[in-house]
Design a protein around this motif. Structure first.
Motif, PDB file in Angstrom:
ATOM      1  N   VAL A   9       0.847  -1.196   0.000  1.00  0.00           N
ATOM      2  CA  VAL A   9       0.000   0.000   0.000  1.00  0.00           C
ATOM      3  C   VAL A   9       0.883   1.246   0.000  1.00  0.00           C
ATOM      4  N   LEU A  10       0.519   2.198  -0.849  1.00  0.00           N
ATOM      5  CA  LEU A  10       1.184   3.493  -0.906  1.00  0.00           C
ATOM      6  C   LEU A  10       0.177   4.569  -0.533  1.00  0.00           C
ATOM      7  N   PHE A  11       0.519   5.372   0.469  1.00  0.00           N
ATOM      8  CA  PHE A  11      -0.315   6.505   0.882  1.00  0.00           C
ATOM      9  C   PHE A  11       0.316   7.780   0.337  1.00  0.00           C
ATOM     10  N   VAL A  12      -0.492   8.610  -0.330  1.00  0.00           N
ATOM     11  CA  VAL A  12       0.030   9.812  -0.969  1.00  0.00           C
ATOM     12  C   VAL A  12      -0.792  11.035  -0.573  1.00  0.00           C
ATOM     13  N   CYS A  13      -0.104  12.093  -0.156  1.00  0.00           N
ATOM     14  CA  CYS A  13      -0.714  13.406   0.008  1.00  0.00           C
ATOM     15  C   CYS A  13       0.285  14.422  -0.530  1.00  0.00           C
ATOM     16  N   VAL A  14      -0.035  15.671  -0.483  1.00  0.00           N
ATOM     17  CA  VAL A  14       0.823  16.673  -1.111  1.00  0.00           C
ATOM     18  C   VAL A  14       2.186  16.749  -0.431  1.00  0.00           C
ATOM     19  N   HIS A  15       2.210  16.979   0.869  1.00  0.00           N
ATOM     20  CA  HIS A  15       3.467  17.258   1.557  1.00  0.00           C
ATOM     21  C   HIS A  15       4.088  16.044   2.253  1.00  0.00           C
ATOM     22  N   ASN A  16       3.367  14.924   2.323  1.00  0.00           N
ATOM     23  CA  ASN A  16       3.850  13.732   3.023  1.00  0.00           C
ATOM     24  C   ASN A  16       4.319  14.107   4.428  1.00  0.00           C
ATOM     25  N   ALA A  17       3.588  15.020   5.040  1.00  0.00           N
ATOM     26  CA  ALA A  17       3.962  15.506   6.371  1.00  0.00           C
ATOM     27  C   ALA A  17       2.850  15.314   7.389  1.00  0.00           C
ATOM     28  N   GLY A  18       1.696  14.802   6.955  1.00  0.00           N
ATOM     29  CA  GLY A  18       0.565  14.671   7.855  1.00  0.00           C
ATOM     30  C   GLY A  18      -0.247  13.424   7.596  1.00  0.00           C
ATOM     31  N   THR A  47       9.844  18.532   6.895  1.00  0.00           N
ATOM     32  CA  THR A  47       9.690  17.711   8.095  1.00  0.00           C
ATOM     33  C   THR A  47       8.232  17.289   8.251  1.00  0.00           C
ATOM     34  N   VAL A  48       8.024  16.292   9.086  1.00  0.00           N
ATOM     35  CA  VAL A  48       6.670  15.876   9.432  1.00  0.00           C
ATOM     36  C   VAL A  48       6.081  16.940  10.362  1.00  0.00           C
ATOM     37  N   ASN A  49       4.814  17.251  10.165  1.00  0.00           N
ATOM     38  CA  ASN A  49       4.090  18.235  10.970  1.00  0.00           C
ATOM     39  C   ASN A  49       4.234  17.897  12.467  1.00  0.00           C
ATOM     40  N   PRO A  50       4.741  18.826  13.288  1.00  0.00           N
ATOM     41  CA  PRO A  50       4.928  18.558  14.715  1.00  0.00           C
ATOM     42  C   PRO A  50       3.632  18.181  15.447  1.00  0.00           C
ATOM     43  N   ALA A  51       2.497  18.755  15.046  1.00  0.00           N
ATOM     44  CA  ALA A  51       1.221  18.401  15.679  1.00  0.00           C
ATOM     45  C   ALA A  51       0.841  16.963  15.340  1.00  0.00           C
ATOM     46  N   VAL A  52       1.195  16.499  14.148  1.00  0.00           N
ATOM     47  CA  VAL A  52       0.958  15.110  13.751  1.00  0.00           C
ATOM     48  C   VAL A  52       1.835  14.180  14.584  1.00  0.00           C
ATOM     49  N   VAL A  53       3.102  14.554  14.749  1.00  0.00           N
ATOM     50  CA  VAL A  53       4.017  13.754  15.576  1.00  0.00           C
ATOM     51  C   VAL A  53       3.457  13.627  16.995  1.00  0.00           C
ATOM     52  N   GLU A  54       2.977  14.737  17.541  1.00  0.00           N
ATOM     53  CA  GLU A  54       2.428  14.727  18.902  1.00  0.00           C
ATOM     54  C   GLU A  54       1.159  13.874  18.987  1.00  0.00           C
ATOM     55  N   ALA A  55       0.263  14.034  18.027  1.00  0.00           N
ATOM     56  CA  ALA A  55      -0.997  13.276  18.034  1.00  0.00           C
ATOM     57  C   ALA A  55      -0.732  11.775  17.912  1.00  0.00           C
ATOM     58  N   MET A  56       0.217  11.387  17.078  1.00  0.00           N
ATOM     59  CA  MET A  56       0.524   9.962  16.913  1.00  0.00           C
ATOM     60  C   MET A  56       1.231   9.409  18.146  1.00  0.00           C
ATOM     61  N   ALA A  57       2.039  10.232  18.804  1.00  0.00           N
ATOM     62  CA  ALA A  57       2.702   9.794  20.042  1.00  0.00           C
ATOM     63  C   ALA A  57       1.661   9.431  21.105  1.00  0.00           C
ATOM     64  N   GLU A  58       0.534  10.141  21.096  1.00  0.00           N
ATOM     65  CA  GLU A  58      -0.544   9.815  22.032  1.00  0.00           C
ATOM     66  C   GLU A  58      -1.097   8.410  21.795  1.00  0.00           C
ATOM     67  N   LYS A  59      -0.914   7.884  20.589  1.00  0.00           N
ATOM     68  CA  LYS A  59      -1.360   6.527  20.243  1.00  0.00           C
ATOM     69  C   LYS A  59      -0.215   5.513  20.361  1.00  0.00           C
ATOM     70  N   GLY A  60       0.935   5.979  20.865  1.00  0.00           N
ATOM     71  CA  GLY A  60       2.078   5.095  21.031  1.00  0.00           C
ATOM     72  C   GLY A  60       2.877   4.852  19.767  1.00  0.00           C
ATOM     73  N   ILE A  61       2.735   5.727  18.778  1.00  0.00           N
ATOM     74  CA  ILE A  61       3.455   5.587  17.513  1.00  0.00           C
ATOM     75  C   ILE A  61       4.377   6.794  17.343  1.00  0.00           C
ATOM     76  N   SER A  64       8.747  10.844  15.076  1.00  0.00           N
ATOM     77  CA  SER A  64       9.736  11.915  15.199  1.00  0.00           C
ATOM     78  C   SER A  64      10.937  11.752  14.270  1.00  0.00           C
ATOM     79  N   ALA A  65      11.262  10.539  13.866  1.00  0.00           N
ATOM     80  CA  ALA A  65      12.414  10.323  12.986  1.00  0.00           C
ATOM     81  C   ALA A  65      12.018  10.216  11.510  1.00  0.00           C
TER      82      ALA A  65
END
Length: 135
Positions: A9-18, A47-61, A64-65
């Motif tokens: 599976v390939l997931f595609v969006c414009v910036h690949n940051a969210g 970079t990956v959107n910092p709010a996305v990194v934070e939201a995913m960390a809440e799910k244990g994922i 950040s790298a």
């Protein structure tokens, strides 16, 4: 006896940051070694959107790298299913591939409170996809 080939599976969006980063991370996390997962963007951010990194960390994922990647024809060709999330005409189309378009809000420029509902919707989509792919 050979193992059956894993669906890819390939997931595609414009910036690949969210959106595509969240979807790929959920599928890799939930699918483990049962699926092959890629993500890319038609115009990747730095970079990956910092709010996305934070939201995913809440799910244990941990995202950040992760770094956004450029969408290539090779990535599309190597995938069985291509899921677009607002990349428009920039997504190459190849015969024999299955294309899905998930209509999701863009988390760009939003805080973590606004990203959580997008994250949760993506998780629901990914869980449904995984059930279908591994049935």
């Amino acid at each position: 006896m050979t193992e059956p080939r894993k669906p890819s599976v390939l997931f595609v969006c414009v910036h690949n940051a969210g959106r595509s980063q969240m979807a790929a991370a959920f599928l890799a996390h939930l699918g483990g070694d049962r699926v092959e997962v890629r993500s890319a963007g038609s115009a990747p951010a730095g970079t990956v959107n910092p709010a996305v990194v934070e939201a995913m960390a809440e799910k244990g994922i941990d995202l950040s790298a992760r770094t956004p990647k450029l969408l290539t024809a090779e990535a599309v060709q190597a995938s069985d299913v291509v899921i677009t999330m607002g990349c428009g005409d920039a997504c190459p189309v190849f015969p024999g591939k299955r294309y899905l378009d998930w209509q999701l809000d863009d988390p760009a420029g939003r805080g973590v409170d606004a990203v959580r509902p997008i994250r949760d919707e993506i998780e629901r989509h990914v869980r449904d996809l995984l059930t279908e792919l591994t049935a």
